[in-house]
Each structure stands twice: as structure tokens, then as C-alpha cells.
Design a protein around this motif. Structure first.
Motif, PDB file in Angstrom:
ATOM      1  N   SER A 157       0.827  -1.203   0.000  1.00 50.27           N
ATOM      2  CA  SER A 157       0.000   0.000   0.000  1.00 50.27           C
ATOM      3  C   SER A 157       0.866   1.259   0.000  1.00 50.27           C
ATOM      4  O   SER A 157       0.511   2.274  -0.608  1.00 50.27           O
TER       5      SER A 157
ATOM      6  N   THR B 150      -2.632  10.747   5.537  1.00 52.42           N
ATOM      7  CA  THR B 150      -2.064   9.417   5.756  1.00 52.42           C
ATOM      8  C   THR B 150      -1.107   9.383   6.939  1.00 52.42           C
ATOM      9  O   THR B 150      -1.173   8.481   7.782  1.00 52.42           O
TER      10      THR B 150
ATOM     11  N   GLU C  84       1.235   4.702   9.748  1.00 51.99           N
ATOM     12  CA  GLU C  84       1.783   4.685   8.396  1.00 51.99           C
ATOM     13  C   GLU C  84       2.963   5.635   8.203  1.00 51.99           C
ATOM     14  O   GLU C  84       3.671   5.560   7.205  1.00 51.99           O
TER      15      GLU C  84
ATOM     16  N   ARG D  25     -15.675   7.676   7.548  1.00 50.45           N
ATOM     17  CA  ARG D  25     -15.325   6.876   8.722  1.00 50.45           C
ATOM     18  C   ARG D  25     -16.274   7.132   9.888  1.00 50.45           C
ATOM     19  O   ARG D  25     -16.878   6.200  10.434  1.00 50.45           O
TER      20      ARG D  25
ATOM     21  N   ASP E  13     -13.747  -1.902   9.796  1.00 47.65           N
ATOM     22  CA  ASP E  13     -12.413  -1.361   9.533  1.00 47.65           C
ATOM     23  C   ASP E  13     -12.063  -1.424   8.049  1.00 47.65           C
ATOM     24  O   ASP E  13     -11.338  -0.568   7.531  1.00 47.65           O
ATOM     25  N   SER E  14     -12.589  -2.428   7.347  1.00 48.83           N
ATOM     26  CA  SER E  14     -12.265  -2.569   5.924  1.00 48.83           C
ATOM     27  C   SER E  14     -12.808  -1.414   5.093  1.00 48.83           C
ATOM     28  O   SER E  14     -12.253  -1.080   4.051  1.00 48.83           O
TER      29      SER E  14
ATOM     30  N   ASN F 137     -12.845   1.750   5.914  1.00 49.75           N
ATOM     31  CA  ASN F 137     -11.865   2.834   5.961  1.00 49.75           C
ATOM     32  C   ASN F 137     -10.572   2.452   5.250  1.00 49.75           C
ATOM     33  O   ASN F 137      -9.974   3.263   4.536  1.00 49.75           O
ATOM     34  N   ALA F 138     -10.141   1.199   5.433  1.00 50.44           N
ATOM     35  CA  ALA F 138      -8.871   0.768   4.859  1.00 50.44           C
ATOM     36  C   ALA F 138      -8.898   0.782   3.332  1.00 50.44           C
ATOM     37  O   ALA F 138      -7.869   1.019   2.697  1.00 50.44           O
ATOM     38  N   THR F 139     -10.056   0.519   2.747  1.00 53.69           N
ATOM     39  CA  THR F 139     -10.161   0.451   1.281  1.00 53.69           C
ATOM     40  C   THR F 139     -10.782   1.697   0.672  1.00 53.69           C
ATOM     41  O   THR F 139     -11.094   1.707  -0.512  1.00 53.69           O
ATOM     42  N   SER F 140     -10.959   2.752   1.478  1.00 49.34           N
ATOM     43  CA  SER F 140     -11.610   3.988   1.003  1.00 49.34           C
ATOM     44  C   SER F 140     -12.981   3.696   0.404  1.00 49.34           C
ATOM     45  O   SER F 140     -13.394   4.298  -0.578  1.00 49.34           O
TER      46      SER F 140
END
Length: 580
Positions: free
Chosen positions: A57, A234, A243, A450, A472-473, A475-478
């Protein structure tokens, strides 16, 4: 007698460049189209790139962002170099470098090579954009200049929408590699068009030594500024996130980047003043900001770019993740924006006969504000393209009117010898505004996604903590996991909440963009209309801002164009006719 054939050949060159200057405009516009398309085309190819190369990523983030970072940081430096060594020459080198970098990207077998290719693309793009404007400013005058800028601006607005469409089609029907490979035939056409139809121009009176200190400070300052704007969401605007590549205590690298940018840019301004006082060459002639149309126009351009290009971030994601469109369908949904932009460029000629460029700019901004506000007010999770298409068509018309004519306003009174600096400055203002818009609107969009999703499902997840990973997925995958969650009855309620939250986020981004454009409209009220006569007198005037010189005195600045004495001595049949 041997000198006569040579003289005859030289006499024919001005005629050719004048006769085919509109073909030259096509070549210049293709150059703009190529770099703008590549700034947007990669976003829709990301899933395929990840699946093919298996990159992390962090790597895919740099694939997208290294291009913008180097592009924005180097604009001022290349604009000044182009003034000295020749604007067409620098653009040709930039196109060749861009095409070679595109081949590297298309053949890349690792994330590192792809990032390197994208960095070289950003370097080539930073050579192309300011020189396109400088060449238009040098080769077109009066009403024709306004038309040329209209085509240039509509190309930017249109390709920002066509890029995702083309990228989606190539990714789905061929390979993500063709999203880069397509630049090879386009680049060859641009090179041929520049050599055949575009006259060289340069500032022959510029000091021969480049301001290396100013170049380094401008690159460092604008590079750090754009880095901070891009990475804030980020890496954390203040406290470091997981990150972040490093942290100073609890601090994210982002505030450190902003501090570095502030120090570098202040030093840059002080150095430019000192070198100007000593009569030495500079990267940016600060006296340009004493021209009201240039100074106020750049402020307006920054604010307008904030609103215009920040919105492009949220709409493709909303089309794909909320309405369920494929990458290609999302591109089609954005196509009305491009159509409206190109339609507006066709109407600029008629408007230019009756109204000043700044009036056209204000009209375009008003259309943008109304259409974005309508979109923010009306979109729903179950909306269709029938709702968005007419709104985006009007928005595109506003972009086509405002973007190009604002460029014309900014450069109207800039002396021709400094057009490279002027073009690069307004391009840097636009890029900074775009990065700021993406940062602010992106933060608003993803934060709403989110928090809105979490708020709606908090009660249900209290009794089903095993589904926290599904939340959570999102947010993680936009938002990319929404379709997968919707297909599972156990997580469908999370998908519904995410669609609602993403729609609210897109609406909020729209309202912020509309507010920014309204501020841009208000700042444009400080810009006074400039007549064509004044603009031409300024463009052909000496670099020191003194009394305008005769056009014949500009032979050293416009090489072989016929815009100097050769133009006045050309046969009547060879002189350009006004474009209808």
C-alpha cells in the motif's frame, strides 16, 4: 548569390508558422492532455496494478503521489530555464522524457521501477506545462490568444474527466500497462507537431547564469509544501500515525515538512529580491507581482483550483462504491464534465467579441458554484447518472469558461520576455491549490465516511464485535469493500451505512468546493478588465516594463514566427486570417 536561397528559405519559415499556428495549438494541447490524463488515469488502474505486481500500500501510494510532488516542485525552475534556452526546446525534451518514462512504467515488473517511472514522468510533465502556456502567449495575440487559452483550459478540464474513462476502458479491456503505453503514439504526434508548426521563442536578453540557489530553494519549498498537503491525511496532520515513515517524538513528518516549506520559501523570496537588486538573474521576477492582473489572478487561480480539482477526488469513488459503477462506467459518468468543458471552448470566441476575459471568468465561476451546490444538495445513495449528468455538464461548461480565460487574464500584461516565468508561476499556483483542495476535501470526505459509518452501526456492533473487522475494511479500502459487504447478509447493514456516509462525505466536499469557488469569484472582483490593445502592448514591451517597443524589435524573442519585422514584410496572402 549563395545567400539568396538561404534568405528565401528563412522568408518561408515565418509564413509556415503563421499559416499553421492552429495545428501548432493542437500539438500544444495534446501535450497538456497527456500530462493531465496521466495525473488521473492511474487512480482507476490501481487495483489491477496491485494484483499484477503485488506491491504494498505504501508503494502504490507513492506511485500516485511522486508524480504530483515532482511536477509541482519543478515548475518554476523549468519555466525560467525555458525562457533562457527556448520554450519549444524545453517542451520537446519534456515530451521525449515523458514518453520514455511511460515506456518504463508500462514495462515495470516491480513497484520500485514503477515509482521511478512515475517520478520521471513528473519531471517531464514539469517541463511541459509551463512551456505550453509560454508558447501560446508568444505565438497568439489579441482575440486569437483568448481562443487559444480557451482550448488549453478546456483540455485541462476535459482530460481530468476523460483520464478515468480511458484508464478504466484500457484496464478492463487490455491491461493497466496500456494506460502508460498510450503515451507513446501521442508523444510522437506532439513532437512532430511542435517541430512542424510551433515557432521557437526565448528571452534573448536573459542573464546567462542560472540562479541555482533560487532553483534549489523553490524546489525544496514547493516540494515540501505539496508533500505535506498530500501526506497529511495518511501520516497525520500533527501526531504521527502508524503509516508515518518516521516521527519526531509524537510529531508526524507533515508539520516538519510545512516548517521546512515556510523557511525555504521565505529564503527564496529574500534571495530573489537580493539578486534582483544586484542585477543578477532570478528564477522568479518578483516585479511581476506589481502587475495587478497577474498578482490578483494568481490568488484567484489558487483558490479556484482548490475547488475544481479537489472535487475530482471524491466523485469517482462515489460513483464506484456507492452507485456500484465499474471503473469504465464511472468514467462515462464523468464524461459530461468533459463535454461541457469542450463545448464552452467553442463558445469563447463569440463571448470574446462582446465581453472581457474577466467577465467570462466570473460567468464560468458562477456556473461552477451553482452546479456544485446543486450536486451537493441533491445526491443520494440511490441517485443515478440521470441526475448527475446535466449537473456535471453545466459544471464542465463553467470549468471551460473560467480556467482558460483566467489564464488569459493572468498573463495579459506579462511582458513576452517573462512569459515562461509568468506561466510557471500561475501553474505553480494552480498545482498548490489542487494539492490543497485534495488535502482539505479529501480529509472531509474520508473523515465523514469513517465517522458516519461508525456512528450508524455502533449500536449493532456492540452486540456483534466480531464484525469490527468488516467496519475497519471500509476505511482501509476507502469504501472499496462496500460491494463485498453488501453481498453478505451479515454485513449488509454496514454497507448501507457506508453508502450513506460516503454520500454525505461527497456532499460535504461539494459544499466546501462551492465555498472556495465563491471566494475565488469574490477575489476576481479585484481584477480589472484588460483590453486587447493594452495586453498586446504589454506583451511586446521590453522586459524592464518601460514603454512598449515596436513589434519589429521582437525578432530575437520570437524566432522565425513572423511576429516581428518578417511578419510585417510578409505578402498579404501569407498573413493570418482571424479565426471564425
Amino acid at each position: 548569390m549563395a545567400s539568396e536561397p538561404a534568405a528565401g528559405r528563412d522568408a518561408q519559415r515565418p509564413s509556415r508558422y503563421l499559416r499553421y499556428r492552429w495545428w501548432g495549438l493542437l500539438a500544444i494541447s495534446l501535450g497538456v492532455a497527456m500530462i493531465i490524463m496521466d495525473a488521473t488515469i492511474v487512480s482507476v488502474a490501481v487495483p489491477s496494478i496491485v494484483a499484477d505486481l503485488g506491491i504494498s500500500s505504501t508503494q502504490i501510494q507513492w506511485v500516485q503521489e511522486i508524480y504530483t510532488l515532482l511536477f509541482a516542485a519543478l515548475l518554476l525552475t523549468w519555466g525560467r530555464i525555458a525562457d533562457r534556452v527556448g520554450r519549444r526546446r524545453v517542451m520537446l525534451i519534456g515530451v521525449i522524457l515523458f514518453v520514455a518514462a511511460s515506456v518504463l512504467c508500462a514495462l515495470a515488473e516491480s513497484g520500485g521501477l514503477l515509482i521511478l517511472g512515475r517520478a520521471l514522468q513528473g519531471l517531464g510533465g514539469s517541463m511541459i506545462l509551463p512551456t505550453t502556456l509560454a508558447l501560446l502567449n508568444a505565438n497568439f495575440h489579441g482575440r486569437e490568444r483568448g481562443i487559444a487559452f480557451a482550448v488549453w483550459g478546456s483540455t485541462i478540464g476535459g482530460m481530468a474527466a476523460i483520464g478515468p474513462l480511458l484508464g478504466g476502458w484500457l484496464t478492463e479491456n487490455a491491461s493497466w500497462r496500456w494506460a502508460f503505453g498510450i503515451n507513446v503514439p501521442v508523444g510522437l504526434l506532439i513532437v512532430a507537431g511542435l517541430l512542424l508548426f510551433v515557432a521557437e521563442s526565448a528571452d534573448t536578453g536573459a542573464p546567462q547564469r542560472l540562479d541555482l540557489g533560487g532553483a534549489a530553494l523553490s524546489i525544496l519549498g514547493f516540494g515540501a509544501l505539496v508533500f505535506g498537503l498530500i501526506e497529511g491525511r495518511t501520516y497525520g496532520w500533527w501526531e504521527a500515525t502508524e503509516e508515518a515513515p518516521f516521527q519526531a517524538g509524537p510529531l508526524s513528518p507533515v508539520p516538519l515538512a510545512f516548517l521546512l516549506a515556510a523557511v525555504a520559501l521565505v529564503c527564496f523570496v529574500l534571495l530573489q529580491r537580493a539578486r534582483t537588486a544586484a542585477g543578477k538573474g532570478v528564477i522568479l521576477d518578483l516585479s511581476l507581482f506589481r502587475i495587478p492582473s497577474f498578482a490578483n489572478g494568481n490568488v484567484t487561480a489558487l483558490i479556484v483550483s482548490f475547488g475544481e480539482f479537489g472535487l475530482i477526488l471524491s466523485l469517482p469513488l462515489w460513483f464506484q462504491n456507492v452507485l456500484g459503477f465499474s471503473a469504465f462506467e464511472a468514467g462515462l459518468a464523468l464524461l459530461p464534465l468533459a463535454i461541457g468543458s469542450f463545448l464552452a471552448s467553442g463558445g469563447v470566441a463569440a463571448l470574446a467579441r462582446k465581453f472581457s476575459p474577466i467577465f467570462v471568468v466570473r460567468t464560468g465561476l458562477a456556473l461552477e458554484i451553482l452546479s456544485i451546490a446543486a450536486l451537493a444538495l441533491l445526491i443520494r445513495p440511490d441517485s443515478t447518472a440521470w441526475l448527475t449528468s446535466p449537473i456535471l455538464l453545466i459544471y464542465g461548461m463553467g470549468v471551460g469558461l473560467a480556467t482558460a480565460q483566467l489564464t488569459s487574464v493572468i498573463l495579459a500584461e506579462v511582458p513576452l520576455a517573462k512569459s515562461g516565468q509568468g506561466s510557471a508561476t500561475q501553474s505553480t499556483a494552480r498545482q498548490t491549490g489542487s494539492a490543497l483542495g485534495i488535502a482539505v476535501l479529501g480529509t472531509a470526505f474520508f473523515t465523514t465516511l469513517r465517522t458516519g459509518t461508525e456512528d450508524q452501526v455502533a449500536g449493532a456492533l456492540a452486540n456483534a464485535p466480531q464484525l469490527n473487522g468488516a467496519l475497519d475494511s471500509v476505511n482501509a479500502t476507502s469504501g472499496g469493500s462496500i460491494s463485498t459487504l453488501a453481498a453478505d447478509p451479515q454485513t449488509a447493514f454496514i454497507a448501507d451505512a457506508a453508502r450513506e456516509a460516503m454520500t454525505n462525505g461527497a456532499a460535504l466536499a461539494g459544499w466546501i468546493a462551492a465555498a472556495a469557488l465563491l471566494i475565488g469569484l469574490l477575489t476576481s472582483l479585484r481584477i480589472k478588465p484588460v483590453t486587447e490593445a493594452v495586453a498586446d502592448a504589454q506583451s511586446f514591451g521590453p522586459a524592464d516594463g518601460g514603454a512598449p517597443e515596436p513589434r519589429a524589435a521582437m525578432q530575437g524573442t520570437l524566432r522565425g514566427t513572423g511576429q516581428g519585422a518578417a511578419k510585417d514584410s510578409a505578402p498579404v496572402a501569407d498573413r493570418p486570417e482571424p479565426m471564425a
